[in-house]
Design a protein around this motif. Sequence first.
Motif, PDB file in Angstrom:
ATOM      1  N   ARG B   9       0.835  -1.204   0.000  1.00 37.73           N
ATOM      2  CA  ARG B   9       0.000   0.000   0.000  1.00 37.73           C
ATOM      3  C   ARG B   9       0.871   1.256   0.000  1.00 37.73           C
ATOM      4  O   ARG B   9       0.544   2.244  -0.633  1.00 37.73           O
ATOM      5  N   TYR B  35      -1.293   2.123 -14.192  1.00 36.72           N
ATOM      6  CA  TYR B  35      -1.491   3.560 -14.292  1.00 36.72           C
ATOM      7  C   TYR B  35      -0.724   4.248 -13.167  1.00 36.72           C
ATOM      8  O   TYR B  35      -0.475   3.656 -12.118  1.00 36.72           O
ATOM      9  N   GLN B  37      -1.338   7.932 -10.946  1.00 38.74           N
ATOM     10  CA  GLN B  37      -2.347   8.965 -10.716  1.00 38.74           C
ATOM     11  C   GLN B  37      -1.726  10.086  -9.929  1.00 38.74           C
ATOM     12  O   GLN B  37      -1.213   9.886  -8.824  1.00 38.74           O
ATOM     13  N   MET B  88       0.918   7.804  -6.976  1.00 39.51           N
ATOM     14  CA  MET B  88       0.057   6.664  -6.651  1.00 39.51           C
ATOM     15  C   MET B  88       0.030   5.771  -7.898  1.00 39.51           C
ATOM     16  O   MET B  88      -0.271   6.263  -9.002  1.00 39.51           O
ATOM     17  N   LEU B  90      -1.588   2.502  -9.755  1.00 40.24           N
ATOM     18  CA  LEU B  90      -2.800   1.684  -9.758  1.00 40.24           C
ATOM     19  C   LEU B  90      -2.711   0.606 -10.824  1.00 40.24           C
ATOM     20  O   LEU B  90      -2.375   0.879 -11.971  1.00 40.24           O
ATOM     21  N   PHE B 101     -11.165  -3.225 -13.585  1.00 40.61           N
ATOM     22  CA  PHE B 101     -11.290  -3.340 -12.138  1.00 40.61           C
ATOM     23  C   PHE B 101      -9.926  -3.039 -11.525  1.00 40.61           C
ATOM     24  O   PHE B 101      -8.910  -3.589 -11.942  1.00 40.61           O
ATOM     25  N   PHE B 102      -9.936  -2.171 -10.542  1.00 41.15           N
ATOM     26  CA  PHE B 102      -8.689  -1.638 -10.000  1.00 41.15           C
ATOM     27  C   PHE B 102      -8.312  -2.260  -8.668  1.00 41.15           C
ATOM     28  O   PHE B 102      -9.173  -2.651  -7.871  1.00 41.15           O
ATOM     29  N   GLY B 103      -7.017  -2.290  -8.423  1.00 43.94           N
ATOM     30  CA  GLY B 103      -6.499  -2.644  -7.116  1.00 43.94           C
ATOM     31  C   GLY B 103      -6.531  -1.445  -6.190  1.00 43.94           C
ATOM     32  O   GLY B 103      -6.938  -0.350  -6.594  1.00 43.94           O
ATOM     33  N   PRO B 104      -6.082  -1.614  -4.934  1.00 48.41           N
ATOM     34  CA  PRO B 104      -6.150  -0.540  -3.942  1.00 48.41           C
ATOM     35  C   PRO B 104      -5.118   0.553  -4.135  1.00 48.41           C
ATOM     36  O   PRO B 104      -5.232   1.624  -3.530  1.00 48.41           O
ATOM     37  N   GLY B 105      -4.114   0.303  -4.973  1.00 49.77           N
ATOM     38  CA  GLY B 105      -3.096   1.317  -5.221  1.00 49.77           C
ATOM     39  C   GLY B 105      -1.872   1.159  -4.326  1.00 49.77           C
ATOM     40  O   GLY B 105      -1.957   0.628  -3.214  1.00 49.77           O
ATOM     41  N   ARG B 107       1.091   3.735  -2.932  1.00 52.93           N
ATOM     42  CA  ARG B 107       1.616   5.110  -2.885  1.00 52.93           C
ATOM     43  C   ARG B 107       3.129   5.022  -2.726  1.00 52.93           C
ATOM     44  O   ARG B 107       3.630   4.618  -1.682  1.00 52.93           O
TER      45      ARG B 107
END
Lengths: 109, 111
Positions: B9, B35, B37, B88, B90, B101-105, B107
Amino acid sequence: EDQVTQSPEALRLQEGESSSLNCSYTVSGLRGLFWYRQDPGKGPEFLFTLYSAGEEKEKERLKATLTKKESFLHITAPKPEDSATYLCAVQALNNDMRFGAGTRLTVKP
Amino acid sequence: DVKVTQSSRYLVKRTGEKVFLECVQDMDHENMFWYRQDPGLGLRLIYFSYDVKMKEKGDIPEGYSVSREKKERFSLILESASTNQTSMYLCASSLLINEQFFGPGTRLTVL
């Protein structure tokens, strides 16, 4: 070039005050338009897919609509838990995906 | 429900370090994406893959590479991290041309 513009950048509403978020797009042939919700520090969560002008989708207090140039996300009687950033994405016929910068929605109790 | 998980995370690295970000999806999706962000810039596509061992550059591939040895796993590699790669990250997956459908990212901070 394919473009997606969301407005407003930020929106503050009182609980129960309905409003709409806008997603304007230019694309060389639309395959689909997607709406996502993103909470702070988390990944986007899929909400809706729209494929053709005139199509509408609903989920609880949210309703998404699509025309040939834009999509609206209508929020009816919002609650504080609807506060989030809402992202719009457009997929072209060549499968390229473009995301807008998002609208940050805050709903005050 | 589709589940996309990311290895960390939060991650802090130093300039010049090699960084691995891993992503795993459990729904047998063909397509996987990375990606980044950043505030005001939205999501920008770094790389995507539509099959095992296949990869395609996105809009901002410079400074990154990817690996997809198994269908469920897609790794993003920063060969030599730089401060402008603080962001961030993703990961997403999709079935053919459908919604992603995305994961939690993750940072990532590069000092």
